[in-house]
Design an enzyme around this catalytic site. Structure first.
Site, PDB file in Angstrom:
ATOM      1  N   ASP A 232      41.088 -80.473  78.349  1.00  0.00           N
ATOM      2  CA  ASP A 232      40.860 -81.301  79.536  1.00  0.00           C
ATOM      3  C   ASP A 232      39.371 -81.616  79.540  1.00  0.00           C
ATOM      4  OD1 ASP A 232      40.528 -82.464  82.022  1.00  0.00           O
ATOM      5  OD2 ASP A 232      41.924 -81.124  83.031  1.00  0.00           O
TER       6      ASP A 232
ATOM      7  N   ALA B 171      35.941 -72.126  87.579  1.00  0.00           N
ATOM      8  CA  ALA B 171      36.505 -71.383  86.466  1.00  0.00           C
ATOM      9  C   ALA B 171      37.382 -72.255  85.578  1.00  0.00           C
ATOM     10  CB  ALA B 171      37.309 -70.190  86.985  1.00  0.00           C
ATOM     11  N   TYR B 172      38.094 -73.202  86.175  1.00  0.00           N
ATOM     12  CA  TYR B 172      38.963 -74.068  85.375  1.00  0.00           C
ATOM     13  C   TYR B 172      38.144 -74.869  84.369  1.00  0.00           C
ATOM     14  CZ  TYR B 172      42.264 -77.744  84.117  1.00  0.00           C
ATOM     15  OH  TYR B 172      43.072 -78.622  83.413  1.00  0.00           O
ATOM     16  N   GLY B 173      37.043 -75.473  84.834  1.00  0.00           N
ATOM     17  CA  GLY B 173      36.187 -76.245  83.936  1.00  0.00           C
ATOM     18  C   GLY B 173      35.583 -75.390  82.847  1.00  0.00           C
TER      19      GLY B 173
ATOM     20  N   LYS C 183      38.305 -74.470  80.302  1.00  0.00           N
ATOM     21  CA  LYS C 183      38.670 -75.571  79.419  1.00  0.00           C
ATOM     22  C   LYS C 183      37.577 -75.844  78.384  1.00  0.00           C
ATOM     23  CE  LYS C 183      42.831 -76.674  80.508  1.00  0.00           C
ATOM     24  NZ  LYS C 183      43.919 -76.564  79.495  1.00  0.00           N
TER      25      LYS C 183
END
Length: 243
Positions: free
Chosen positions: A149, A161-163, A166
Site C-alpha cells: 500500500d 502503525a499501518y503506514g 506497510k
C-alpha cells in the site's frame, strides 16, 4: 497446466482469505487450478469463500481459521506442519491479512493497538514466510506475494502503525528477494492493489470508497506472480491495473 489453469497442481496459502480482497483473490487463484489453503480470523468468513470456490468447479480448498492478532510461533508452525502433512507441498503464499484502526496522530496512538497492527500487517507475514521456507524451497517453482500500500507507506501524517507496517512489508519483501536472489525457483514480490472498494478503504476514506476499483478487477497480478510466467521476477512491486 494450460493457459486457463496456470496454477494447476500447486498449493497456495492465502492469508486474510475471508476479507474484501481475500475472497476474490482466493477464487481467482483456485480458478487458475491451485488448491488453496484459506487462512482467516473466523470460520464464518471463510465458509462463503469455500462455498464459492466449490460452486465455481475449482479444486476444493482447505480452511484454517486463525486469529493472527493473537497467534504466535507455535500457531504458525502448526499451520505449516499441517500443510506439509495434508497437502505434501507448498508452492506459494499470498499475504492479504491486514488491520487498520483508523487515522490517528502518533502522539495519541495506543501502544497496544500499535502492536496489534504491526503484528497483523508485518510480523505475521514474516513469520509465516520464514517458517514456510523449507516447503517453498522444495517446490519446483515457488512464489510469495505480499500486498503493498504505497500511498499509506509514504510518510505522511496520521497513518500510524499501518503506514509504518506497510513500509516495512515492502522492505521485508525486498530483503527476502535479495537473500534468495541465487535461487531460480523461489521469488518474492508484492502487488499494490491501489484504491479498492473494501472495508479497510472505507474506514480510511469513508466519502471516497466508491471511487475505488472492485476487488474482482485487480486479482490478475496475484495469479500472474504465482505462476511460472513470472519466473525470474523478484523483489518487485506491481501496481494493479483494474480489468
Amino acid at each position: 497446466m494450460s493457459q486457463t489453469t496456470p496454477l494447476a497442481g500447486r498449493v497456495v496459502l492465502i492469508t486474510g482469505a475471508g476479507g474484501g480482497l481475500g475472497g476474490p483473490v482466493s477464487r481467482a487463484v483456485a480458478a487458475a487450478g491451485a488448491e488453496c489453503v484459506l487462512l482467516g480470523r473466523r470460520e464464518r468468513t471463510l465458509t462463503p469463500v469455500f462455498d464459492s470456490i466449490v460452486a465455481d468447479g475449482s479444486p476444493e480448498p482447505a480452511l484454517f481459521p486463525l486469529d493472527v492478532t493473537k497467534a504466535g510461533e507455535d500457531d504458525y508452525q502448526r499451520l505449516v506442519d499441517g500443510i506439509a502433512a495434508d497437502c505434501g507441498r507448498l508452492d506459494g503464499i499470498v499475504h492479504l491479512a491486514g488491520r487498520f484502526d483508523g487515522l490517528m496522530p502518533l502522539a495519541t496512538h495506543p501502544i497496544d493497538g500499535w502492536q496489534r497492527i504491526m503484528h497483523v500487517n508485518l510480523t505475521a507475514a514474516f513469520a509465516l514466510t520464514q517458517l514456510s521456507l523449507p516447503l517453498l524451497q522444495a517446490a519446483g517453482d515457488a512464489s510469495v506475494v505480499f500486498t503493498a500500500d504505497r500511498p499509506a507507506a509514504t510518510p505522511k501524517a496520521f497513518w500510524g502503525a499501518y503506514g509504518v507496517a506497510k513500509a516495512g512489508l515492502e522492505a521485508l519483501m525486498q530483503m527476502f528477494a535479495v537473500e534468495h536472489a541465487q535461487s531460480d525457483n523461489l521469488r518474492f514480490n508484492a502487488v499494490d492493489p491501489g484504491p479498492c472498494k473494501t472495508a479497510l478503504r472505507k474506514k480510511a476514506f469513508p466519502a471516497a470508497v466508491e471511487l475505488g476499483a472492485l476487488p474482482e478487477q485487480i486479482v490478475g497480478p496475484y495469479v500472474h506472480l504465482l505462476s511460472a510466467a513470472a519466473r525470474g521476477t523478484t523483489g518487485q512491486t506491481v501496481a494493479a491495473q483494474p480489468d
